[in-house]
Design a protein around this motif. Structure first.
Motif, PDB file in Angstrom:
ATOM      1  N   ALA A  33      23.406  37.373  40.424  1.00  0.00           N
ATOM      2  CA  ALA A  33      24.372  38.312  39.848  1.00  0.00           C
ATOM      3  C   ALA A  33      23.832  38.995  38.604  1.00  0.00           C
ATOM      4  CB  ALA A  33      25.658  37.573  39.503  1.00  0.00           C
ATOM      5  N   SER A  34      24.340  40.204  38.358  1.00  0.00           N
ATOM      6  CA  SER A  34      24.073  40.908  37.107  1.00  0.00           C
ATOM      7  C   SER A  34      24.929  40.316  35.988  1.00  0.00           C
ATOM      8  CB  SER A  34      24.411  42.389  37.250  1.00  0.00           C
ATOM      9  OG  SER A  34      23.609  43.012  38.223  1.00  0.00           O
ATOM     10  N   ALA A  35      24.461  40.469  34.777  1.00  0.00           N
ATOM     11  CA  ALA A  35      25.289  40.139  33.612  1.00  0.00           C
ATOM     12  C   ALA A  35      26.052  41.391  33.200  1.00  0.00           C
ATOM     13  CB  ALA A  35      24.417  39.651  32.469  1.00  0.00           C
ATOM     14  N   PRO A  36      27.358  41.312  33.029  1.00  0.00           N
ATOM     15  CA  PRO A  36      28.120  42.509  32.654  1.00  0.00           C
ATOM     16  C   PRO A  36      27.753  42.987  31.257  1.00  0.00           C
ATOM     17  CG  PRO A  36      29.507  40.559  32.562  1.00  0.00           C
ATOM     18  CD  PRO A  36      28.210  40.130  33.175  1.00  0.00           C
ATOM     19  N   GLY A  37      27.934  44.298  31.055  1.00  0.00           N
ATOM     20  CA  GLY A  37      27.729  44.870  29.737  1.00  0.00           C
ATOM     21  C   GLY A  37      29.053  45.023  29.026  1.00  0.00           C
ATOM     22  N   ALA A  38      29.462  46.272  28.761  1.00  0.00           N
ATOM     23  CA  ALA A  38      30.708  46.519  28.042  1.00  0.00           C
ATOM     24  C   ALA A  38      31.942  46.336  28.912  1.00  0.00           C
ATOM     25  CB  ALA A  38      30.692  47.938  27.462  1.00  0.00           C
ATOM     26  N   SER A  39      31.754  46.345  30.238  1.00  0.00           N
ATOM     27  CA  SER A  39      32.885  46.207  31.155  1.00  0.00           C
ATOM     28  C   SER A  39      32.517  45.238  32.280  1.00  0.00           C
ATOM     29  CB  SER A  39      33.256  47.575  31.759  1.00  0.00           C
ATOM     30  OG  SER A  39      33.597  48.510  30.758  1.00  0.00           O
ATOM     31  N   PRO A  40      33.504  44.674  32.964  1.00  0.00           N
ATOM     32  CA  PRO A  40      33.219  43.754  34.065  1.00  0.00           C
ATOM     33  C   PRO A  40      32.501  44.461  35.223  1.00  0.00           C
ATOM     34  CG  PRO A  40      35.508  43.560  33.335  1.00  0.00           C
ATOM     35  CD  PRO A  40      34.953  44.785  32.679  1.00  0.00           C
ATOM     36  N   ILE A  41      31.783  43.645  36.011  1.00  0.00           N
ATOM     37  CA  ILE A  41      31.138  44.165  37.214  1.00  0.00           C
ATOM     38  C   ILE A  41      32.212  44.497  38.246  1.00  0.00           C
ATOM     39  CG2 ILE A  41      29.501  43.690  39.079  1.00  0.00           C
ATOM     40  CD1 ILE A  41      28.153  43.868  36.384  1.00  0.00           C
ATOM     41  N   ALA A  42      32.148  45.696  38.819  1.00  0.00           N
ATOM     42  CA  ALA A  42      33.117  46.100  39.850  1.00  0.00           C
ATOM     43  C   ALA A  42      32.570  45.869  41.247  1.00  0.00           C
ATOM     44  CB  ALA A  42      33.485  47.574  39.681  1.00  0.00           C
ATOM     45  N   LYS A  43      31.296  46.165  41.441  1.00  0.00           N
ATOM     46  CA  LYS A  43      30.712  46.043  42.779  1.00  0.00           C
ATOM     47  C   LYS A  43      29.196  46.143  42.702  1.00  0.00           C
ATOM     48  CE  LYS A  43      31.127  51.016  43.729  1.00  0.00           C
ATOM     49  NZ  LYS A  43      31.699  52.057  44.649  1.00  0.00           N
ATOM     50  N   TYR A  44      28.576  45.792  43.822  1.00  0.00           N
ATOM     51  CA  TYR A  44      27.137  45.965  43.994  1.00  0.00           C
ATOM     52  C   TYR A  44      26.896  46.955  45.126  1.00  0.00           C
ATOM     53  CZ  TYR A  44      26.653  41.774  41.124  1.00  0.00           C
ATOM     54  OH  TYR A  44      26.710  40.864  40.101  1.00  0.00           O
TER      55      TYR A  44
END
Length: 213
Positions: free
Chosen positions: A34-45
């Protein structure tokens, strides 16, 4: 190389190295860290297939696994994964993954590939072609692509053997150009290699992907 578009501030990190599992002649399941979220949550790949410098999205998912369908048997594919967050920010691409689909379970032809008497940088190879159809094959061309760049056909017999790059082309002699319905023909060669000898798994006869056994 696939790159993210738009602003870079606050975007998620790139997904980790993808892997392929459950690879068949028509499908493969791609999984990645998984990616680490930045300023906002992960929505999709988003899963992208690479055609040289061109990228095509083949699907998207909210999980870290995606099954790619409708693939071509005996073909190589390179994919990358991007993460997109709820604000629309897109990550850099994951490292690329290259995988190859296998041969179909059933076909009008079957190829049996053998590698015997290996002496460390070479071996005696053979191909047996089986006509599974109800009609004879009059004239044939068998092709395959070596999985690596250090494999080659040094010499061969019972057929005409040609290699350009990693592509091998085998054509009949006068006395074995016909394969009867249900019949077989065989040919042999001396194979050479300078690294791991990864044997081919996909063979094409007169444009048809053959099953293997």
């Amino acid at each position: 190389m696939l790159r993210a578009a738009g602003t870079t501030a606050g975007r998620p990190t790139a997904p980790g190295q993808p892997t392929a599992s459950g690879v068949t002649d028509r499908a493969a399941t791609i999984t990645w860290p998984a990616s680490a979220p930045g300023a906002s949550p992960i929505a999709k790949y988003e899963v992208h297939r690479q055609y040289g410098a061109v990228s095509e999205q083949v699907g998207e998912t909210t999980s870290t696994s995606f099954t790619v369908d409708n693939l071509v048997p005996g073909s190589r594919y390179t994919v990358n994964v991007l993460a997109r967050d709820t604000a629309g920010r897109v990550s850099w691409a994951s490292p690329p993954l290259t995988f190859a689909t296998g041969s179909p379970a059933a076909s009008t032809c079957t190829v049996r590939f053998s590698a015997n008497n290996d002496w460390g940088n070479g071996y005696i190879g053979g191909v047996e072609i089986i006509n599974n159809g109800s009609s004879p094959i009059n004239g044939w061309t068998l092709t395959w692509t070596w999985p690596t760049g250090w494999q080659q056909v040094s010499s061969g017999w019972s057929a005409t053997w040609e290699q350009v790059g990693t592509a091998v082309r085998v054509t009949p002699t006068t006395d074995n150009r016909q394969i009867a319905a249900g019949g077989t023909v065989s040919a042999g060669f001396v194979g050479a290699y300078g690294g791991p000898n990864v044997l081919p798994t996909a063979f094409t006869l007169n444009g048809t992907i053959c099953s293997t056994s």
